[in-house]
Design an enzyme around this catalytic site. Structure first.
Site, PDB file in Angstrom:
ATOM      1  N   HIS A  99      -0.017   1.879 -13.084  1.00 11.10           N
ATOM      2  CA  HIS A  99       0.033   3.679 -12.637  1.00 11.10           C
ATOM      3  C   HIS A  99       1.323   3.693 -13.961  1.00 11.10           C
ATOM      4  CE1 HIS A  99       0.788   0.916  -9.327  1.00 11.10           C
ATOM      5  NE2 HIS A  99       1.159   2.270  -8.501  1.00 11.10           N
ATOM      6  N   ASP A 102       4.672   2.413 -14.458  1.00  2.39           N
ATOM      7  CA  ASP A 102       4.705   1.009 -14.841  1.00  2.39           C
ATOM      8  C   ASP A 102       4.321   0.574 -16.342  1.00  2.39           C
ATOM      9  OD1 ASP A 102       4.233   0.911 -12.576  1.00  2.39           O
ATOM     10  OD2 ASP A 102       1.931  -0.222 -12.984  1.00  2.39           O
ATOM     11  N   GLU A 230      -6.757   4.149  -1.538  1.00  2.00           N
ATOM     12  CA  GLU A 230      -6.714   2.219  -1.421  1.00  2.00           C
ATOM     13  C   GLU A 230      -5.794   3.342   0.534  1.00  2.00           C
ATOM     14  OE1 GLU A 230      -4.378  -0.266  -3.935  1.00  2.00           O
ATOM     15  OE2 GLU A 230      -3.391  -0.566  -2.378  1.00  2.00           O
ATOM     16  N   GLU A 266      -7.233  -3.278  -0.001  1.00  2.26           N
ATOM     17  CA  GLU A 266      -5.745  -3.936  -0.193  1.00  2.26           C
ATOM     18  C   GLU A 266      -5.796  -4.666   0.761  1.00  2.26           C
ATOM     19  OE1 GLU A 266      -2.204  -3.176  -2.093  1.00  2.26           O
ATOM     20  OE2 GLU A 266      -1.581  -4.409  -1.196  1.00  2.26           O
ATOM     21  N   HIS A 269      -3.201  -4.908   2.919  1.00  2.00           N
ATOM     22  CA  HIS A 269      -2.738  -3.413   4.133  1.00  2.00           C
ATOM     23  C   HIS A 269      -3.262  -3.521   4.912  1.00  2.00           C
ATOM     24  CE1 HIS A 269      -1.727  -0.872  -0.460  1.00  2.00           C
ATOM     25  NE2 HIS A 269      -1.027  -2.107  -0.238  1.00  2.00           N
ATOM     26  N   ASP A 294      -7.961  -4.629  -3.823  1.00  2.07           N
ATOM     27  CA  ASP A 294      -6.068  -5.298  -4.578  1.00  2.07           C
ATOM     28  C   ASP A 294      -6.613  -6.721  -3.784  1.00  2.07           C
ATOM     29  OD1 ASP A 294      -5.899  -3.342  -6.494  1.00  2.07           O
ATOM     30  OD2 ASP A 294      -4.470  -2.402  -5.073  1.00  2.07           O
ATOM     31  N   ASP A 305       4.401  -5.390   3.744  1.00  5.57           N
ATOM     32  CA  ASP A 305       4.231  -5.544   2.828  1.00  5.57           C
ATOM     33  C   ASP A 305       4.300  -6.625   1.565  1.00  5.57           C
ATOM     34  OD1 ASP A 305       1.143  -5.450   1.012  1.00  5.57           O
ATOM     35  OD2 ASP A 305       1.881  -3.519   0.725  1.00  5.57           O
ATOM     36  N   ASP A 337      -2.943  -7.205  -6.745  1.00  2.00           N
ATOM     37  CA  ASP A 337      -2.013  -6.357  -6.688  1.00  2.00           C
ATOM     38  C   ASP A 337      -1.499  -6.819  -5.863  1.00  2.00           C
ATOM     39  OD1 ASP A 337       0.223  -4.561  -5.881  1.00  2.00           O
ATOM     40  OD2 ASP A 337      -1.496  -3.567  -4.949  1.00  2.00           O
TER      41      ASP A 337
HETATM   42  C1  XUL Z   1       1.383  -0.244  -2.427  1.00 10.37           C
HETATM   43  C2  XUL Z   1      -0.076  -0.542  -3.382  1.00 10.37           C
HETATM   44  C3  XUL Z   1       0.104  -0.345  -5.093  1.00 10.37           C
HETATM   45  C4  XUL Z   1      -0.995   0.647  -5.299  1.00 10.37           C
HETATM   46  C5  XUL Z   1      -1.341   2.156  -6.375  1.00 10.37           C
HETATM   47  O1  XUL Z   1       1.261  -0.853  -0.972  1.00 10.37           O
HETATM   48  O2  XUL Z   1      -0.519  -1.188  -2.945  1.00 10.37           O
HETATM   49  O3  XUL Z   1       1.063  -0.669  -5.735  1.00 10.37           O
HETATM   50  O4  XUL Z   1      -1.980  -0.590  -5.227  1.00 10.37           O
HETATM   51  O5  XUL Z   1      -0.579   2.574  -6.210  1.00 10.37           O
HETATM   52 CO    CO Z   2      -2.668  -2.056  -3.681  1.00  9.62          CO
END
Ligand code: XUL
Ligand code: CO
Length: 439
Positions: A99, A102, A230, A266, A269, A294, A305, A337
């Site tokens: 990001h 970051d 995402e 992800e 998620h 991810d 999470d 991630d």
């Molecule tokens: C948050 C998440 C983020 C995204 C990128 O749950 O997964 O880190 O991957 O913004």
């Molecule tokens: Co993510």
């Protein structure tokens, strides 16, 4: 520049090695399924967790030192870059993801913030040129700053939307400057806490407006890669608009964004949405929006999470099965991630965590390749649907048999229970185990 880690380059030593600082399954240049493992897996380091995440949680301050010897925020940001490239080199990780916030901390004004980003991205570019490492995707952190408390693209206030657009413009420029093949939208606070104060229709229209602007601008500055959404159902907001792959597909279709967007799936998620990781991947694959991953895992007993490094072999096998069936990664890859647990706070734990995650996915790839070559499961599925290839099934698909023809067919045939066969779930699960645990 002296090294940050007193750790040698991690070597592949094979499955019988007991050296904790060695790969047992990830052999980057070994060919599996027609490509080198490093090309099949396209591992990426996540800047936020690995370089910035110090273990801070709701109940306590950080436990890991992520200052990298830096004295002030920009000094830390510069050192992060050098330390990250040392980690990538020592772990044979070819990609990274970030990001904007970051890589360089936000300053008091947008122009000063952007200058900071220019300085750090120059360093990143130089390090990339030297090492051959690549940017998998970039993104903007539009959820941390208090201005985004009610959302960014879905904020009720147009000024906040404007700020988010300006921030994303710069993040797109950085992604292009660093040759990234992907740009992620994860809707951190793009959702709601209560419908009592929310204009859901306008918020979603605005989110689409922001995405269209991003596509238009990025293409105008030469971005050829994929945009990703995402999905995540909740956290930090109670309801996030990008709930899961199916929901996002509906959104992309409604706003005519399918041509530019794919999914960044992800694992944690998926389970938050009440799905398996494989389910999300399968829905994406079947709808031609599989993009990137991810990689992490949650803890079913915790239910939030947790972003743990993935060690669940079954999930990794079924994930890599979907990836191989999708034809492999194109612009996407496997971004960790994932963060080491708060109690795993030493620099060495970074290496143990990545080795655990990378070896898990290496095993996943090896087993998924075996599963496809073994063919028993694919053959079973093919046969299960064989009635659609000929006779009445083929007529239905061809549009030749409609309700009157089907009624006639059934009146002549009588009950169809004798055509119904077992789903053989247990047999298939046993085949999966057999493939996994035979040599
Ligand atoms: C948050 C998440 C983020 C995204 C990128 O749950 O997964 O880190 O991957 O913004
Ligand atoms: Co993510």
């Amino acid at each position: 520049m002296s090294e940050f880690f007193n750790i040698p380059k991690i070597q592949y030593e094979g499955k019988n090695s007991t050296n904790p600082l060695a790969f047992k399954y990830y052999n980057p240049d070994e060919v599996i399924g027609g490509k080198k493992m490093r090309e099949q897996l396209k591992f990426a380091l996540s800047w936020w967790h690995t370089m910035g995440g110090d273990g801070t949680d709701m109940f306590g301050v950080g436990t890991a030192d992520k200052k990298w010897g830096g004295k002030d925020p920009m000094d830390i940001a510069r050192n992060k870059a050098y330390a990250a490239f040392e980690i990538m080199d020592k772990l044979s990780i070819d990609y990274y993801c970030f990001h904007d916030r970051d890589i360089a901390p936000e300053a008091d004004t947008l122009s000063e913030t952007n200058k900071r980003l220019d300085e750090i991205s120059d360093i990143l570019k130089e390090l990339m040129d030297k090492s051959g490492k690549k940017l998998l995707w970039g993104t903007a952190n539009c959820f941390n700053n208090p201005r985004y408390m009610h959302g960014a693209g879905t904020a009720p206030n147009a000024d906040v939307f404007a700020f988010a657009a300006a921030q994303i413009k710069k993040a797109l420029e950085l992604t292009v400057k660093l040759g990234g093949n992907g740009y992620v939208f994860w809707g951190g606070r793009e959702g709601y806490e209560t419908l009592l104060n929310t204009n859901l229709g306008l918020e979603q229209d605005n989110m689409a407006r922001l995405m269209k602007m991003a596509v238009e601008y990025a293409r105008s500055i030469g971005f050829k890669g994929d945009f990703y959404i995402e999905p995540k159902p909740k956290e930090p907001t109670k309801h996030q608009y990008d709930f899961d792959t199916a929901t996002v597909l509906g959104f992309l279709r409604k706003y005519d964004l399918l041509g530019d967007f794919k999914m960044n799936i992800e694992a944690n998620h998926a389970t938050l949405a009440g799905h398996t990781f494989q389910h999300e991947l399968r829905v994406a694959r079947e709808n031609s929006v599989f993009g990137s991953i991810d990689a992490n895992q949650g803890d079913m007993l915790l239910g939030w999470d947790t972003d743990q490094f993935p060690t669940n072999i079954y999930d990794a096998v079924l994930c890599m099965y979907e990836v191989l069936k999708a034809g492999g990664f194109t612009n996407g890859g496997l971004n960790f991630d994932s963060k080491a647990r708060r109690g795993s706070f030493t620099p060495e734990d970074i290496f143990h965590s990545y080795i655990a995650g990378m070896d898990t996915f290496a095993l996943g790839l090896r087993a998924a390749d075996k599963l496809i070559k073994d063919g028993r499961i694919d053959k079973f599925v093919e046969e299960r649907y064989a009635s659609w290839n000929t006779g009445i099934g083929a007529d239905i698909i061809a549009g030749k048999a409609k309700m009157p023809e089907l009624e006639k067919y059934v009146l002549e045939k009588g009950d169809v229970i004798s055509s119904v066969s077992s789903g053989r779930q247990e047999m298939l699960e046993s085949i999966l185990n057999n493939v996994l645990f035979s040599d």
